[in-house]
Design an enzyme around this catalytic site. Sequence first.
Site, PDB file in Angstrom:
ATOM      1  N   TYR A   1     -57.341 -26.086 -32.160  1.00 21.22           N
ATOM      2  CA  TYR A   1     -57.745 -26.535 -30.826  1.00 21.22           C
ATOM      3  C   TYR A   1     -59.271 -26.670 -30.745  1.00 21.22           C
ATOM      4  CZ  TYR A   1     -58.405 -26.424 -25.756  1.00 21.22           C
ATOM      5  OH  TYR A   1     -58.792 -26.700 -24.472  1.00 21.22           O
TER       6      TYR A   1
ATOM      7  N   GLU B   1     -54.517 -25.695 -17.328  1.00 21.72           N
ATOM      8  CA  GLU B   1     -55.565 -24.750 -16.912  1.00 21.72           C
ATOM      9  C   GLU B   1     -55.093 -23.919 -15.724  1.00 21.72           C
ATOM     10  OE1 GLU B   1     -58.242 -23.964 -18.509  1.00 21.72           O
ATOM     11  OE2 GLU B   1     -58.689 -25.697 -19.778  1.00 21.72           O
TER      12      GLU B   1
ATOM     13  N   TRP C   1     -55.684 -18.261 -23.006  1.00 15.67           N
ATOM     14  CA  TRP C   1     -55.465 -19.670 -23.308  1.00 15.67           C
ATOM     15  C   TRP C   1     -54.504 -19.840 -24.484  1.00 15.67           C
ATOM     16  CZ3 TRP C   1     -55.203 -23.922 -20.959  1.00 15.67           C
ATOM     17  CH2 TRP C   1     -55.262 -25.142 -21.615  1.00 15.67           C
TER      18      TRP C   1
END
Length: 192
Positions: free
Chosen positions: A29, A51, A59
Amino acid sequence: MPPSESIVPGTDGKSRCAWAVNDPEYQRYHDEEWGTPLIGDRAVFEKISLEGFQAGLSWITILKRRPAFREAFANFDIETVASFSDAKVEELVQNPAIIRHRGKITAVIGNARATLQLGESLSDLVWSFRPDPLPPRPASFSDIPAITAESTALSNELRRRGFRFVGPTTMYALMQSAGIVDDHVEGCWRAV
């Protein structure tokens, strides 16, 4: 040279932001997505949605479930998500492959509906809050803010237009991940 806690050398010899080296998906990522300009309404809608789901969680939890989120939310097709019924909400609340938070699920659906009511491109709206001039590259993690005037203004504008789970901290994370700002710290191979 930035403090060692901000940059860590990877097994491939590339120095990265330290948060990106603990998991292969985080590294991918970081290397391929985070801080890369993200354009397009569907892509920005997906990122806002993810988000929002991340609020209060790590995350990596969201990244590892992203394929399931995409399947559950029709690849974040805005019109399709906007048409989700109460029965679909109940189905999603029972889906163990995603985050089963009713408020976040209904926020994504409501945000899709709000997107359709914008009268302009969601992507263009979000990008209109890009700082000008761009802030200097952070030398260390301590130089990276949690919120900015721009993320607060974006949050306020989206809320005014009916969006939920778009607080200033969440919107700053969006700005980082979508490349609206570039917070790769000095010494990271992605810091250009």
